[in-house]
Design a protein around this motif. Structure first.
Motif, PDB file in Angstrom:
ATOM      1  N   VAL A   1       0.566  -1.440   0.295  1.00 51.59           N
ATOM      2  CA  VAL A   1       0.551   0.149  -0.062  1.00 51.59           C
ATOM      3  C   VAL A   1       0.749   0.854   0.119  1.00 51.59           C
ATOM      4  CG1 VAL A   1      -1.761   0.992   1.617  1.00 51.59           C
ATOM      5  CG2 VAL A   1      -1.338  -1.486   1.412  1.00 51.59           C
ATOM      6  N   TYR A   2       0.981   1.851  -1.256  1.00 52.15           N
ATOM      7  CA  TYR A   2       1.927   3.516  -1.298  1.00 52.15           C
ATOM      8  C   TYR A   2       0.304   4.586  -0.187  1.00 52.15           C
ATOM      9  CZ  TYR A   2       4.909   0.583  -3.966  1.00 52.15           C
ATOM     10  OH  TYR A   2       5.376  -0.347  -4.874  1.00 52.15           O
TER      11      TYR A   2
ATOM     12  N   VAL B   1      19.664  -3.692   2.501  1.00 53.52           N
ATOM     13  CA  VAL B   1      19.334  -5.422   3.054  1.00 53.52           C
ATOM     14  C   VAL B   1      19.176  -6.635   2.424  1.00 53.52           C
ATOM     15  CG1 VAL B   1      19.420  -6.514   5.210  1.00 53.52           C
ATOM     16  CG2 VAL B   1      20.047  -4.139   5.698  1.00 53.52           C
ATOM     17  N   ALA B   2      17.930  -6.389   2.429  1.00 55.13           N
ATOM     18  CA  ALA B   2      17.211  -7.834   1.396  1.00 55.13           C
ATOM     19  C   ALA B   2      17.601  -7.533   0.115  1.00 55.13           C
ATOM     20  CB  ALA B   2      15.502  -6.693   1.345  1.00 55.13           C
ATOM     21  N   LEU B   3      17.832  -6.595  -0.595  1.00 54.61           N
ATOM     22  CA  LEU B   3      18.110  -7.125  -2.444  1.00 54.61           C
ATOM     23  C   LEU B   3      19.781  -7.924  -2.343  1.00 54.61           C
ATOM     24  CD1 LEU B   3      17.153  -6.602  -4.940  1.00 54.61           C
ATOM     25  CD2 LEU B   3      18.528  -4.315  -4.845  1.00 54.61           C
ATOM     26  N   ALA B   4      20.401  -7.137  -1.186  1.00 56.08           N
ATOM     27  CA  ALA B   4      21.319  -7.700  -1.292  1.00 56.08           C
ATOM     28  C   ALA B   4      21.474  -9.874  -0.947  1.00 56.08           C
ATOM     29  CB  ALA B   4      22.410  -7.322   0.424  1.00 56.08           C
ATOM     30  N   ALA B   5      20.543  -9.965   0.350  1.00 55.18           N
ATOM     31  CA  ALA B   5      19.858 -10.897   0.226  1.00 55.18           C
ATOM     32  C   ALA B   5      20.168 -11.887  -0.005  1.00 55.18           C
ATOM     33  CB  ALA B   5      18.851 -10.950   1.190  1.00 55.18           C
ATOM     34  N   LEU B   6      18.971 -11.264  -0.802  1.00 53.22           N
ATOM     35  CA  LEU B   6      18.164 -11.855  -1.659  1.00 53.22           C
ATOM     36  C   LEU B   6      18.945 -12.225  -3.313  1.00 53.22           C
ATOM     37  CD1 LEU B   6      14.863 -10.219  -2.743  1.00 53.22           C
ATOM     38  CD2 LEU B   6      15.365 -12.511  -1.708  1.00 53.22           C
ATOM     39  N   GLY B   7      20.194 -10.913  -3.747  1.00 54.36           N
ATOM     40  CA  GLY B   7      21.120 -11.355  -4.183  1.00 54.36           C
ATOM     41  C   GLY B   7      22.076 -12.439  -4.369  1.00 54.36           C
ATOM     42  N   LEU B   8      22.504 -13.037  -2.933  1.00 55.75           N
ATOM     43  CA  LEU B   8      23.188 -13.991  -2.189  1.00 55.75           C
ATOM     44  C   LEU B   8      22.696 -15.127  -2.560  1.00 55.75           C
ATOM     45  CD1 LEU B   8      25.071 -11.755   0.526  1.00 55.75           C
ATOM     46  CD2 LEU B   8      26.572 -12.893  -1.635  1.00 55.75           C
TER      47      LEU B   8
ATOM     48  N   THR C   1      12.228  -3.241   3.249  1.00 57.16           N
ATOM     49  CA  THR C   1      13.447  -2.260   2.509  1.00 57.16           C
ATOM     50  C   THR C   1      13.033  -2.417   1.319  1.00 57.16           C
ATOM     51  OG1 THR C   1      14.851  -4.112   2.366  1.00 57.16           O
ATOM     52  CG2 THR C   1      15.195  -2.373   4.510  1.00 57.16           C
ATOM     53  N   LEU C   2      12.284  -3.013   0.449  1.00 57.86           N
ATOM     54  CA  LEU C   2      11.609  -3.749  -0.699  1.00 57.86           C
ATOM     55  C   LEU C   2      10.821  -2.895  -1.787  1.00 57.86           C
ATOM     56  CD1 LEU C   2      12.230  -7.972  -0.837  1.00 57.86           C
ATOM     57  CD2 LEU C   2      13.974  -6.304  -1.892  1.00 57.86           C
ATOM     58  N   THR C   3      10.030  -1.913  -0.673  1.00 61.22           N
ATOM     59  CA  THR C   3       9.448  -0.983  -1.198  1.00 61.22           C
ATOM     60  C   THR C   3       9.755   0.637  -1.107  1.00 61.22           C
ATOM     61  OG1 THR C   3       8.413  -0.829   0.923  1.00 61.22           O
ATOM     62  CG2 THR C   3       7.103  -2.653  -0.553  1.00 61.22           C
ATOM     63  N   VAL C   4       9.230   0.822  -1.975  1.00 59.91           N
ATOM     64  CA  VAL C   4      10.354   2.073  -2.531  1.00 59.91           C
ATOM     65  C   VAL C   4       8.636   3.295  -2.674  1.00 59.91           C
ATOM     66  CG1 VAL C   4      11.266   3.748  -3.745  1.00 59.91           C
ATOM     67  CG2 VAL C   4      12.268   1.349  -3.368  1.00 59.91           C
ATOM     68  N   PRO C   5       8.536   3.908  -2.056  1.00 57.49           N
ATOM     69  CA  PRO C   5       6.749   4.933  -2.393  1.00 57.49           C
ATOM     70  C   PRO C   5       7.708   5.676  -3.495  1.00 57.49           C
ATOM     71  CG  PRO C   5       7.689   5.384   0.128  1.00 57.49           C
ATOM     72  CD  PRO C   5       8.996   4.692  -0.925  1.00 57.49           C
ATOM     73  N   ARG C   6       6.221   5.342  -4.429  1.00 60.77           N
ATOM     74  CA  ARG C   6       6.354   6.413  -6.154  1.00 60.77           C
ATOM     75  C   ARG C   6       6.335   7.857  -5.395  1.00 60.77           C
ATOM     76  NH1 ARG C   6       1.204   4.115  -8.361  1.00 60.77           N
ATOM     77  NH2 ARG C   6       0.129   4.231  -6.272  1.00 60.77           N
ATOM     78  N   ARG C   7       7.225   7.814  -6.792  1.00 61.07           N
ATOM     79  CA  ARG C   7       6.932   9.856  -6.520  1.00 61.07           C
ATOM     80  C   ARG C   7       6.930  11.021  -8.077  1.00 61.07           C
ATOM     81  NH1 ARG C   7      12.422  12.069  -3.825  1.00 61.07           N
ATOM     82  NH2 ARG C   7      12.279  10.489  -2.581  1.00 61.07           N
ATOM     83  N   HIS C   8       5.956  10.817  -8.394  1.00 62.17           N
ATOM     84  CA  HIS C   8       4.796  11.544  -9.188  1.00 62.17           C
ATOM     85  C   HIS C   8       6.127  12.411  -9.518  1.00 62.17           C
ATOM     86  CE1 HIS C   8       1.248   8.892  -8.628  1.00 62.17           C
ATOM     87  NE2 HIS C   8       1.544   9.320  -7.963  1.00 62.17           N
TER      88      HIS C   8
END
Length: 157
Positions: A4-5, A103-110, A150-157
């Motif tokens: 949810v954004y 963190v989450a992205l690095a862990a998924l990459g590893l 940490t994987l979710t990033v708010p959208r910017r308009h």
């Protein structure tokens, strides 16, 4: 679980709030950490241990072509490029495990690197030490799950 954004108007201090559900209490609850304080400490401890493992014990020997790493990659027979690539990916993952927004992205990459290591273990190394990549992937998966916010990033308009 759907992401949810919050609209940008609700996040700006100069915006007027028309929906009573979007009060400061609702906003602070929406941006609050997903894990408890105890779980956060456990995750940080695990992240630090995994970063030390991938940075010092696993990544550096591959990047500097230490004999302990070259023996294994010579048995694979794909050349040194795979050893150097794996070492660089592990070092990048180790750094990423210590950066809160990565963190989450690095862990998924590893996890991906460990799944590749598992395949190579069975195909080229006759299954020797087959459990090591799976255990590491499970620990990294726990970190990725605990830090999934940490994987979710708010959208910017």
């Amino acid at each position: 679980m759907p992401v949810v954004y919050l609209c940008d108007r609700a996040l700006r201090p100069d915006a007027t709030v028309k929906d009573p559900a979007m009060t400061s209490t609702a906003l602070s609850a929406a941006t609050a950490p997903v894990v408890s304080r105890r779980a956060d400490r456990v995750l940080w401890g695990l992240q630090i241990l995994l970063a030390l493992f991938y940075g010092v014990a696993s990544g550096v020997p591959k990047v500097v072509a230490h004999s302990s790493a070259t023996v294994t990659f010579d048995a694979i027979g794909w050349g040194d490029w795979l050893m150097y690539l794996t070492g660089v990916l592990e070092l990048a993952g180790a750094v990423g495990l210590l950066v809160p927004r990565m963190v989450a992205l690095a862990a998924l990459g590893l996890v991906g690197v460990m799944l590749g290591a598992e395949v190579f273990t069975w195909v080229f190394l006759d299954g020797v030490n087959w459990a090591t990549p799976l255990i590491a992937a499970a620990l990294l998966g726990a970190v990725a799950y605990g830090r999934r916010h940490t994987l979710t990033v708010p959208r910017r308009h």
